[in-house]
Design a protein around this motif. Sequence first.
Motif, PDB file in Angstrom:
ATOM      1  N   ARG A   1      -8.274   9.259  -2.906  1.00 44.54           N
ATOM      2  CA  ARG A   1      -7.248   8.481  -3.578  1.00 44.54           C
ATOM      3  C   ARG A   1      -5.357   8.935  -2.912  1.00 44.54           C
ATOM      4  N   VAL A   2      -4.777   8.169  -2.288  1.00 42.32           N
ATOM      5  CA  VAL A   2      -4.091   8.433  -0.969  1.00 42.32           C
ATOM      6  C   VAL A   2      -2.538   9.256  -2.684  1.00 42.32           C
ATOM      7  N   ARG A   3      -1.641  10.060  -2.081  1.00 43.98           N
ATOM      8  CA  ARG A   3      -1.567  10.718  -3.406  1.00 43.98           C
ATOM      9  C   ARG A   3      -0.152  10.083  -3.115  1.00 43.98           C
ATOM     10  N   ARG A   4      -0.052   8.385  -3.043  1.00 47.36           N
ATOM     11  CA  ARG A   4       0.721   7.243  -3.933  1.00 47.36           C
ATOM     12  C   ARG A   4       0.462   6.652  -5.058  1.00 47.36           C
ATOM     13  N   PHE A   5       1.754   7.128  -5.958  1.00 48.19           N
ATOM     14  CA  PHE A   5       1.473   5.807  -6.914  1.00 48.19           C
ATOM     15  C   PHE A   5       2.268   4.172  -6.433  1.00 48.19           C
ATOM     16  N   PRO A   6       0.971   3.566  -7.422  1.00 44.25           N
ATOM     17  CA  PRO A   6       0.878   1.938  -7.320  1.00 44.25           C
ATOM     18  C   PRO A   6       1.966   1.222  -7.349  1.00 44.25           C
ATOM     19  N   MET A   7       2.465   0.479  -6.490  1.00 46.83           N
ATOM     20  CA  MET A   7       3.316  -0.520  -6.310  1.00 46.83           C
ATOM     21  C   MET A   7       3.833  -1.691  -6.408  1.00 46.83           C
ATOM     22  N   PRO A   8       4.274  -2.513  -6.476  1.00 46.36           N
ATOM     23  CA  PRO A   8       5.138  -3.999  -7.204  1.00 46.36           C
ATOM     24  C   PRO A   8       4.573  -4.595  -5.115  1.00 46.36           C
ATOM     25  N   THR A   9       3.265  -5.612  -5.207  1.00 52.09           N
ATOM     26  CA  THR A   9       3.438  -5.887  -4.109  1.00 52.09           C
ATOM     27  C   THR A   9       3.785  -8.078  -3.496  1.00 52.09           C
ATOM     28  N   LYS A  10       3.885  -8.114  -2.798  1.00 50.19           N
ATOM     29  CA  LYS A  10       3.952  -9.739  -2.269  1.00 50.19           C
ATOM     30  C   LYS A  10       3.901 -10.512  -3.738  1.00 50.19           C
ATOM     31  N   ASN A  11       2.235  -9.907  -4.137  1.00 55.21           N
ATOM     32  CA  ASN A  11       1.787 -10.943  -4.727  1.00 55.21           C
ATOM     33  C   ASN A  11       2.376 -10.532  -6.126  1.00 55.21           C
ATOM     34  N   PRO A  12       2.178 -12.082  -6.327  1.00 59.57           N
ATOM     35  CA  PRO A  12       3.837 -11.543  -7.884  1.00 59.57           C
ATOM     36  C   PRO A  12       2.642 -10.927  -9.819  1.00 59.57           C
ATOM     37  N   PHE A  13       1.347 -10.966  -9.213  1.00 60.08           N
ATOM     38  CA  PHE A  13       0.829 -10.579 -10.435  1.00 60.08           C
ATOM     39  C   PHE A  13       1.053  -9.286 -10.143  1.00 60.08           C
ATOM     40  N   THR A  14       1.326  -8.685  -9.928  1.00 61.91           N
ATOM     41  CA  THR A  14       1.346  -7.132  -8.982  1.00 61.91           C
ATOM     42  C   THR A  14       2.806  -6.898  -9.355  1.00 61.91           C
TER      43      THR A  14
ATOM     44  N   MET B   1      -7.460  -5.005  -7.247  1.00 62.26           N
ATOM     45  CA  MET B   1      -7.601  -5.079  -5.816  1.00 62.26           C
ATOM     46  C   MET B   1      -5.820  -4.178  -4.770  1.00 62.26           C
ATOM     47  N   SER B   2      -4.930  -3.640  -5.393  1.00 62.34           N
ATOM     48  CA  SER B   2      -4.323  -2.867  -4.793  1.00 62.34           C
ATOM     49  C   SER B   2      -4.403  -1.793  -5.354  1.00 62.34           C
ATOM     50  N   LEU B   3      -5.149  -1.390  -6.202  1.00 61.66           N
ATOM     51  CA  LEU B   3      -5.224   0.270  -6.327  1.00 61.66           C
ATOM     52  C   LEU B   3      -5.867   0.483  -5.768  1.00 61.66           C
ATOM     53  N   SER B   4      -7.297  -0.491  -5.629  1.00 61.44           N
ATOM     54  CA  SER B   4      -8.929   0.010  -4.638  1.00 61.44           C
ATOM     55  C   SER B   4      -7.833   0.735  -2.775  1.00 61.44           C
ATOM     56  N   ASN B   5      -6.830   0.147  -2.634  1.00 61.08           N
ATOM     57  CA  ASN B   5      -5.627   0.165  -1.376  1.00 61.08           C
ATOM     58  C   ASN B   5      -5.432   1.424  -1.408  1.00 61.08           C
ATOM     59  N   LEU B   6      -5.030   1.942  -2.477  1.00 60.42           N
ATOM     60  CA  LEU B   6      -4.800   3.119  -2.675  1.00 60.42           C
ATOM     61  C   LEU B   6      -5.678   4.133  -2.221  1.00 60.42           C
ATOM     62  N   ARG B   7      -6.886   3.878  -1.713  1.00 64.03           N
ATOM     63  CA  ARG B   7      -8.717   5.091  -2.107  1.00 64.03           C
ATOM     64  C   ARG B   7      -8.516   4.068  -0.018  1.00 64.03           C
ATOM     65  N   VAL B   8      -8.532   5.579   0.682  1.00 63.34           N
ATOM     66  CA  VAL B   8      -9.633   5.128   1.466  1.00 63.34           C
ATOM     67  C   VAL B   8     -10.822   6.720   1.821  1.00 63.34           C
ATOM     68  N   ASP B   9     -12.027   5.459   1.892  1.00 67.79           N
ATOM     69  CA  ASP B   9     -13.464   6.242   2.030  1.00 67.79           C
ATOM     70  C   ASP B   9     -13.655   6.824   0.973  1.00 67.79           C
ATOM     71  N   GLY B  10     -12.736   6.274  -0.163  1.00 63.87           N
ATOM     72  CA  GLY B  10     -13.178   7.007  -2.209  1.00 63.87           C
ATOM     73  C   GLY B  10     -12.099   8.030  -1.733  1.00 63.87           C
TER      74      GLY B  10
END
Length: 311
Positions: free
Chosen positions: A227-240, A216-225
Amino acid sequence: MSRTTFFEVEVLDAKTKEQLCFLDKVDPHSTIGDIKSLFYKSYPQWYPARQALRLESKGKSLRDDEILQNLPVGTTATMYFKDLGPQLGWTTVFFAEYIGALLTYLLFFFRVPYIYSHTYAFTSSPHPVVTLACVCHTFHYMKRLMETIFVHRFSHGTMPLRTIIKNCAYYWGFSAWLAYYINHPLYTPPSYGELQIKYALITFAMCEMGNLSIHMSLSNLRVDGFRVRRFPMPTKNPFTWLFFFVSCPNYTYEVGAWMSFTVMTQVLPVAIYTLFGFIQMTIWAKGKHRAYIREFKDYPSVRMAIIPLIL
């Protein structure tokens, strides 16, 4: 007032070096995807997803988003075409792989005739762990199917038909192999009984939730299919938070889930499948890790590819 310099693009067959088409007055800002679309007009049997264009006959295929004027070519560019064969979309690929693995396992769980002795046809195992293993296996692949529908965002990526046949053979074959032994009438429960099963189940559930959270976190890096040019980062979700330590925690959680399933069932084929999966996912993770380092100068140096502080 500046004058636009148009490009000329010659497309040759990668094998025969025969000229297939010559594109005149191509805008310098055109992408490889645009050139594929122009080529498709001349050769309708080779739709863009089936095409590979290269600057050398045996070189690396160019990405669809690469821009013509940024390539190491002059105003007259020569490209080599290779037919990738029939293609299928990623959604179709995943559905074929996952539904097949899911149904194959269930055939063994319900002990349909001709799998085991006719005495055991349509019987069930007396061991609760066998039913629990089926629930976990079914949940795993149902989650994957739901992610394919609601979470994953695909661009225009495709896979060759011959590759999906190989992948399906892998998933379906391993699923049958695991299921045969787990649901076998002579199967015996794990050595440490309920304690081993309980802790393995808890770990399995946590890894599945972690895997979903990362997707779900990786999916949020994509807009209309795209990829946004940034690398994934941890969120408030502990699993991330595993992003603090590894580049591909989705693979880390995936391996963890199958390791838990191995402990839960204590069956050798499951351990072998987990090992093969770990090797393949490590290759993918290391490739993604190197890509992040190349693309982002500020990429965290503490991160490893798949195993924190180790690999």
